[in-house]
Every structure is written in C-alpha cells, then in structure tokens.
Design a protein around this motif. Structure first.
Motif, PDB file in Angstrom:
ATOM      1  N   LEU A   1      50.250  40.775 -51.045  1.00  0.00           N
ATOM      2  CA  LEU A   1      51.172  40.254 -51.958  1.00  0.00           C
ATOM      3  C   LEU A   1      50.668  40.583 -52.778  1.00  0.00           C
ATOM      4  O   LEU A   1      49.644  41.685 -53.404  1.00  0.00           O
ATOM      5  N   GLN A   2      52.068  41.712 -53.574  1.00  0.00           N
ATOM      6  CA  GLN A   2      51.887  42.368 -54.422  1.00  0.00           C
ATOM      7  C   GLN A   2      52.034  41.598 -56.008  1.00  0.00           C
ATOM      8  O   GLN A   2      52.416  40.421 -56.365  1.00  0.00           O
ATOM      9  N   ILE A   3      50.788  41.846 -56.942  1.00  0.00           N
ATOM     10  CA  ILE A   3      50.492  41.692 -58.099  1.00  0.00           C
ATOM     11  C   ILE A   3      50.398  42.384 -59.188  1.00  0.00           C
ATOM     12  O   ILE A   3      50.283  43.291 -59.174  1.00  0.00           O
ATOM     13  N   LYS A   4      51.691  42.656 -60.449  1.00  0.00           N
ATOM     14  CA  LYS A   4      51.084  43.108 -61.452  1.00  0.00           C
ATOM     15  C   LYS A   4      50.258  42.375 -62.189  1.00  0.00           C
ATOM     16  O   LYS A   4      50.061  41.343 -63.365  1.00  0.00           O
ATOM     17  N   ILE A   5      49.348  43.725 -62.701  1.00  0.00           N
ATOM     18  CA  ILE A   5      48.154  42.946 -63.575  1.00  0.00           C
ATOM     19  C   ILE A   5      47.887  43.784 -64.712  1.00  0.00           C
ATOM     20  O   ILE A   5      48.230  44.378 -64.625  1.00  0.00           O
ATOM     21  N   PRO A   6      47.994  43.086 -65.658  1.00  0.00           N
ATOM     22  CA  PRO A   6      49.004  43.539 -67.603  1.00  0.00           C
ATOM     23  C   PRO A   6      47.167  43.857 -67.576  1.00  0.00           C
ATOM     24  O   PRO A   6      46.265  44.033 -67.549  1.00  0.00           O
ATOM     25  N   THR A   7      47.523  45.154 -68.345  1.00  0.00           N
ATOM     26  CA  THR A   7      46.896  46.395 -68.951  1.00  0.00           C
ATOM     27  C   THR A   7      46.278  46.012 -70.299  1.00  0.00           C
ATOM     28  O   THR A   7      45.535  47.202 -71.355  1.00  0.00           O
ATOM     29  N   GLY A   8      48.220  45.766 -70.987  1.00  0.00           N
ATOM     30  CA  GLY A   8      47.871  46.223 -72.677  1.00  0.00           C
ATOM     31  C   GLY A   8      49.372  44.873 -72.680  1.00  0.00           C
ATOM     32  O   GLY A   8      49.815  43.996 -71.750  1.00  0.00           O
ATOM     33  N   VAL A   9      49.548  45.158 -73.862  1.00  0.00           N
ATOM     34  CA  VAL A   9      50.818  44.175 -74.682  1.00  0.00           C
ATOM     35  C   VAL A   9      51.777  44.965 -73.610  1.00  0.00           C
ATOM     36  O   VAL A   9      53.178  43.733 -73.223  1.00  0.00           O
ATOM     37  N   PHE A  10      52.542  45.919 -73.266  1.00  0.00           N
ATOM     38  CA  PHE A  10      53.926  45.747 -72.334  1.00  0.00           C
ATOM     39  C   PHE A  10      53.180  46.530 -71.022  1.00  0.00           C
ATOM     40  O   PHE A  10      54.534  48.014 -70.783  1.00  0.00           O
ATOM     41  N   SER A  11      52.082  47.465 -70.616  1.00  0.00           N
ATOM     42  CA  SER A  11      51.692  48.099 -69.374  1.00  0.00           C
ATOM     43  C   SER A  11      50.985  47.092 -68.741  1.00  0.00           C
ATOM     44  O   SER A  11      50.278  45.927 -68.752  1.00  0.00           O
ATOM     45  N   TYR A  12      50.826  47.278 -66.984  1.00  0.00           N
ATOM     46  CA  TYR A  12      50.737  46.775 -66.411  1.00  0.00           C
ATOM     47  C   TYR A  12      49.877  47.740 -64.778  1.00  0.00           C
ATOM     48  O   TYR A  12      50.427  48.451 -65.324  1.00  0.00           O
ATOM     49  N   ARG A  13      49.077  47.330 -64.031  1.00  0.00           N
ATOM     50  CA  ARG A  13      48.944  47.567 -63.117  1.00  0.00           C
ATOM     51  C   ARG A  13      49.406  47.253 -61.538  1.00  0.00           C
ATOM     52  O   ARG A  13      48.560  46.419 -61.741  1.00  0.00           O
TER      53      ARG A  13
END
Length: 132
Positions: free
Chosen positions: A66-78
């Motif tokens: 399952l793909q998940i987008k982990i927030p790394t900042g206000v406008f960024s994610y991994r």
C-alpha cells in the motif's frame, strides 16, 4: 473512516521519523539509549496507538505494498510503501532500543500492548493522547 485513518497513520509516521532523527545523533551506545529511555518509550507508544492500532482497525492498511505519503514538512512528503514506512518507524525504533536490554524490553512491551504500555497509558494526558 479508512482514508482519514490512513492520513492519521501517515502524519504519525512523519512525527515518529522526525523525532527519531532528532534523538539518533545523541545515541552512541547502550548507556545513551538508557538515558533516552523515556523518549523512546513515548515514541513506542505513539507507534502502537497512532500507527499499529489504526492499521489493525483497517484491514486494507496491512497490505505491505500500500502506497502512503508521509508528510516531511508543510508542503513536502515522501512516498513509501506500508512495509518500508513501518521499517522507518517501528523498525528503526527497535533497532535503536536493541543497544540496551532494559529499554528494548520496555519498547517490546509497549509495542505488544502489554505491561509497560498500560503504565504509559495512565501517565500520558488525554490531551496528548488526542494528538496522536
């Protein structure tokens, strides 16, 4: 509720990854791990309640691909798979804790929701629990 829980899991993962990266430079050996035992136990509690419990409650999240987008900042994610995201959070936490047997046992109990987990559950305020 599933998409909302997936978002909460991603946000919690982002917080755990950030906090682990903040603690890691101060940990060289088992004594350092023991000195940061409370911080690591709090992170284990976050992993248990904010990540693992939500994954168990939503069966589709247990898919390792399952793909998940982990927030790394206000406008960024991994972008990660669930399996790699769990390695970055729970796996990394366990790896750090393994340098000290006492802390490692505490972390395992918290992650398995036994013993020390309930001590931390009583200690933490409801306000803090609501943010996890």
């Amino acid at each position: 509720m599933g998409a909302l829980d997936l978002n909460k899991v991603a946000v919690c993962m982002g917080k755990v990854i950030k906090l682990l990266s903040d603690i890691q430079p101060y940990i060289i050996d088992g004594n350092d791990v023991y000195d940061h035992k409370d911080d690591l136990c709090c992170l284990a509690y976050m992993c248990r309640v904010g990540i693992l419990d939500r994954i168990q409650a939503n069966g589709y999240m247990s898919n390792p691909n399952l793909q998940i987008k982990i927030p790394t900042g206000v406008f960024s994610y991994r972008k990660e798979t669930m399996a790699s995201a769990l390695r970055l959070t729970v796996g990394q936490l366990k790896q750090i804790a393994d340098m000290d047997i006492v802390t490692s046992n505490y972390i395992e109990e918290i992650l398995n929701k036994t013993g020390v987990f309930y001590t931390y559950d009583k200690i933490l305020s409801e306000q803090l629990k609501g943010k996890i």
